[in-house]
Design a protein around this motif. Sequence first.
Motif: not given
Length: 424
Positions: A147, A337, A340, A408, A411, A416, A418
């Motif tokens: 994140y 990840p 992302f 943000t 996510f 997902f 944070i």
Amino acid sequence: MDVKQLATEIEEYVINIRRDLHRNPEVSMEEKRTIKVVTDELEKLNITYEVIPSGGVIGFIEGENPGKSIILRSDLDALPMKEAPRNLKQEKVVVSKKNDAAHLCGHDGHTAMLLGAAKILVNHKDQIKGKIILAFEQGEENGKGIYRMLKRLVEIGADGVWGIHLKNDIPAGKISVDPGSRMAGVFPFDVIIRGKSGHGSRPDLANSPIACFSDFYNDLQAARVRSLNPFQPITFSVGSIHAGSSANVIPDELQFSGTARFLHEDQGEAARRVFTRLLDEACHKNNCNYEFIQEPAPIHLFVNNEETCANIAAEAIERILGEETLTHYPAWMASEPFGFYQRYFPGVFAFVGIQNEKKGIGAEHHNAHFDIDEAVLKLGVAATVQYAIDFLNYEKEIDYGKETRDVTTLFHDLNFAIYDPEDK
């Protein structure tokens, strides 16, 4: 620049870093020493960097000619496992000094290869058109570092991304940069089934959560044939089951947890619905009920290699390492990840083979006998360097569906978790 030769010249450097990290592993979000190793090396190379709290390290190499930018990513963390001193055949070259942590997935090799690539690139800045961004990510295994790392990288901005994962079942010396699906989406689940306890001599007077789970589990395994699209891959696995403490007592509850993995959003959503329906039916049949500790919410975190980038990578590897180095490999049903990064930056996640039967190397990832054929590390370094140069020199636009949501929001939308200790 003879990239293959340069990678060979620093092979010992890369192997030494890998062995140091392997002896001194640190689990997710505890990588203090590992980060110190990385930042010390970056300082020696005169590479500017910033430490992202609860995220990792970002380094910057500015080429002497203006141009695009590319992120080169690795991961830092080890697993909370005890390592076996032997691989599948013989004693390992290096073993963790800790009983409760070990690099049994290859992240030590990933970090060492990225530092090796950085060493080459910074020493040849005059031949770089653009900027190299080095991303050393914390907490890949538990997803807690991505994140804050991703938020910072999106702020910085980049035109592309590259990552590597060593792969246990690809022959050593082979590299896959296939376009399309590479790794899977996931939904984790954690469930308590509650029934009614009783004596083992009278199971008819009890409502066994074990019997309930057994019915559910068998139906879940059959669901792949009965209820889900057979042309879209999916796996279900239960990794933890806890129930009871005495042989002659039927317990009143059972807790189980696991994951499903899938390569298509509609398959993940269908699997969630099937999972809940089968759990309802099993509990109704066995006079039990259930509670979600973690509800099965699909995380559509797919790793997909962008086609143009995959072609650049294939051509780069073929040119410097030979056509025989390239291999095709199907999608790996694990999750990463790195998906992302690819939502914001087009790029490639490469699989570098480490399997070597003569050396006893080929145990599955997250297995105590997992080992690495260190001879392949220089190939990963060479592929990283050449891809970075060729991507930065590629002048055409790469058309891809760039993510428009902020990190943000993304996510939250993808279910997902944070992890941000500074967020009060």
